[in-house]
Design a protein around this motif. Structure first.
Motif, PDB file in Angstrom:
ATOM      1  N   LEU A 295      85.094 -37.813  23.996  1.00 58.18           N
ATOM      2  CA  LEU A 295      84.617 -38.838  23.069  1.00 58.18           C
ATOM      3  C   LEU A 295      84.350 -38.251  21.689  1.00 58.18           C
ATOM      4  O   LEU A 295      84.678 -38.853  20.663  1.00 58.18           O
ATOM      5  CB  LEU A 295      83.350 -39.491  23.628  1.00 58.18           C
ATOM      6  CG  LEU A 295      82.837 -40.734  22.910  1.00 58.18           C
ATOM      7  CD1 LEU A 295      83.902 -41.815  22.878  1.00 58.18           C
ATOM      8  CD2 LEU A 295      81.574 -41.252  23.594  1.00 58.18           C
ATOM      9  N   TRP A 296      83.776 -37.049  21.660  1.00 61.30           N
ATOM     10  CA  TRP A 296      83.495 -36.402  20.379  1.00 61.30           C
ATOM     11  C   TRP A 296      84.774 -35.935  19.690  1.00 61.30           C
ATOM     12  O   TRP A 296      84.877 -35.962  18.457  1.00 61.30           O
ATOM     13  CB  TRP A 296      82.518 -35.240  20.563  1.00 61.30           C
ATOM     14  CG  TRP A 296      81.100 -35.708  20.550  1.00 61.30           C
ATOM     15  CD1 TRP A 296      80.266 -35.824  21.622  1.00 61.30           C
ATOM     16  CD2 TRP A 296      80.359 -36.146  19.412  1.00 61.30           C
ATOM     17  NE1 TRP A 296      79.043 -36.305  21.226  1.00 61.30           N
ATOM     18  CE2 TRP A 296      79.070 -36.515  19.873  1.00 61.30           C
ATOM     19  CE3 TRP A 296      80.660 -36.272  18.056  1.00 61.30           C
ATOM     20  CZ2 TRP A 296      78.094 -36.996  19.007  1.00 61.30           C
ATOM     21  CZ3 TRP A 296      79.690 -36.753  17.199  1.00 61.30           C
ATOM     22  CH2 TRP A 296      78.425 -37.106  17.677  1.00 61.30           C
ATOM     23  N   ILE A 297      85.765 -35.530  20.481  1.00 57.07           N
ATOM     24  CA  ILE A 297      87.061 -35.159  19.894  1.00 57.07           C
ATOM     25  C   ILE A 297      87.683 -36.376  19.215  1.00 57.07           C
ATOM     26  O   ILE A 297      88.209 -36.290  18.091  1.00 57.07           O
ATOM     27  CB  ILE A 297      88.005 -34.600  20.982  1.00 57.07           C
ATOM     28  CG1 ILE A 297      87.510 -33.230  21.457  1.00 57.07           C
ATOM     29  CG2 ILE A 297      89.440 -34.477  20.444  1.00 57.07           C
ATOM     30  CD1 ILE A 297      88.257 -32.682  22.657  1.00 57.07           C
ATOM     31  N   ILE A 298      87.619 -37.518  19.894  1.00 54.46           N
ATOM     32  CA  ILE A 298      88.145 -38.756  19.321  1.00 54.46           C
ATOM     33  C   ILE A 298      87.396 -39.106  18.041  1.00 54.46           C
ATOM     34  O   ILE A 298      88.005 -39.490  17.025  1.00 54.46           O
ATOM     35  CB  ILE A 298      88.028 -39.909  20.335  1.00 54.46           C
ATOM     36  CG1 ILE A 298      88.943 -39.651  21.530  1.00 54.46           C
ATOM     37  CG2 ILE A 298      88.367 -41.249  19.680  1.00 54.46           C
ATOM     38  CD1 ILE A 298      88.745 -40.621  22.683  1.00 54.46           C
ATOM     39  N   ARG A 299      86.082 -38.955  18.064  1.00 49.97           N
ATOM     40  CA  ARG A 299      85.274 -39.274  16.877  1.00 49.97           C
ATOM     41  C   ARG A 299      85.625 -38.377  15.699  1.00 49.97           C
ATOM     42  O   ARG A 299      85.738 -38.843  14.557  1.00 49.97           O
ATOM     43  CB  ARG A 299      83.788 -39.131  17.212  1.00 49.97           C
ATOM     44  CG  ARG A 299      83.231 -40.239  18.095  1.00 49.97           C
ATOM     45  CD  ARG A 299      81.854 -39.905  18.597  1.00 49.97           C
ATOM     46  NE  ARG A 299      81.261 -41.004  19.349  1.00 49.97           N
ATOM     47  CZ  ARG A 299      80.174 -40.892  20.113  1.00 49.97           C
ATOM     48  NH1 ARG A 299      79.575 -39.699  20.226  1.00 49.97           N
ATOM     49  NH2 ARG A 299      79.701 -41.931  20.753  1.00 49.97           N
ATOM     50  N   VAL A 300      85.806 -37.100  15.974  1.00 51.64           N
ATOM     51  CA  VAL A 300      86.147 -36.155  14.894  1.00 51.64           C
ATOM     52  C   VAL A 300      87.509 -36.495  14.295  1.00 51.64           C
ATOM     53  O   VAL A 300      87.672 -36.501  13.059  1.00 51.64           O
ATOM     54  CB  VAL A 300      86.133 -34.699  15.424  1.00 51.64           C
ATOM     55  CG1 VAL A 300      86.733 -33.754  14.382  1.00 51.64           C
ATOM     56  CG2 VAL A 300      84.708 -34.271  15.762  1.00 51.64           C
ATOM     57  N   VAL A 301      88.481 -36.782  15.156  1.00 53.72           N
ATOM     58  CA  VAL A 301      89.812 -37.156  14.666  1.00 53.72           C
ATOM     59  C   VAL A 301      89.732 -38.418  13.802  1.00 53.72           C
ATOM     60  O   VAL A 301      90.350 -38.500  12.727  1.00 53.72           O
ATOM     61  CB  VAL A 301      90.782 -37.381  15.840  1.00 53.72           C
ATOM     62  CG1 VAL A 301      92.100 -37.987  15.348  1.00 53.72           C
ATOM     63  CG2 VAL A 301      91.049 -36.069  16.570  1.00 53.72           C
TER      64      VAL A 301
END
Length: 223
Positions: free
Chosen positions: A65-71
């Motif tokens: 979820l955090w990877i998606i948010r960063v992207v």
């Protein structure tokens, strides 16, 4: 070389096109997930929990979820920066003889600029509302996304903010998809009609899909 590409108008338009398509892909997935609210609190809350466990056990809790948010943050910042710089460049390039507002910018350009500002402000509101709960009415309940959505769309201002933002989103997608296709070389005389149809359908489906949730709460279909 990279700096030269970024400094060119084509480079900035390419950044806008790619980042816009990344955000568009996310919006399609996000809309489909939102529609799970019509299957009841159990289904919707389970979906929200699944997002936090996505990728386990390879990834830790909420890492995906955090990877998606960063992207998404990178895409939004790149998109907004390129749009602002292109806008400033366009203003500087205008002949001084243009007096009337209609001559200074087309309808599509004005719509994209104001729509972008509205969407930028909405992203901040959306995070403060349903992610952190900072501006959430009646008390934000962590781990209860279904009830949080119901609470948000049970207020007139919550409905107003989201409806205005979603209408702006539809217009932004309609013109943005077309512009991205042209920038990335997908446009041609034989494909222009099809691309316009796809842009209109995408804008309509996403707008209607996202609007279905607040309308569902307002009409009592979701409660």
């Amino acid at each position: 070389m990279t700096r030269t590409v970024w400094d060119s108008s084509l480079g900035k338009k390419t950044v806008m096109a790619v980042s816009g398509l990344i955000m568009l892909l996310y919006l399609v997935v996000h809309m489909l997930g939102n529609l799970k609210i019509f299957f009841g609190p159990g289904e919707f809350n389970h979906y929200a929990h699944w997002l936090r466990t996505l990728g386990e056990p390879f990834l830790h809790y909420e890492w995906a979820l955090w990877i998606i948010r960063v992207v998404l943050v990178v895409a939004v910042v790149a998109h907004a920066t390129a749009a602002y710089q292109l806008s400033r460049r366009d203003i500087r390039a205008r002949p001084s003889g243009y007096v009337h507002k209609k001559k200074r910018a087309t309808y599509a350009t004005r719509t994209m600029r104001w729509g972008g500002i509205i969407l930028g402000l909405f992203i901040v509101w959306h995070i403060l509302d349903l992610t952190t709960g900072t501006v959430h009415p009646d008390g934000f309940q962590a781990g209860h996304p279904y009830q949080n959505v119901i609470d948000t769309f049970s207020t007139w201002y919550g409905d107003t903010v989201y409806i205005v933002a979603l209408l702006a989103l539809g217009l932004h997608i309609r013109h943005g998809f077309w512009s991205a296709a042209q920038t990335l070389g997908a446009g041609s005389r034989s494909r222009d009609r099809a691309l316009k149809i796809v842009a209109n359908v995408l804008a309509l489906v996403l707008t209607a899909g996202f609007l279905a949730v607040p309308v569902g709460v307002m009409t009592g279909l979701v409660s």
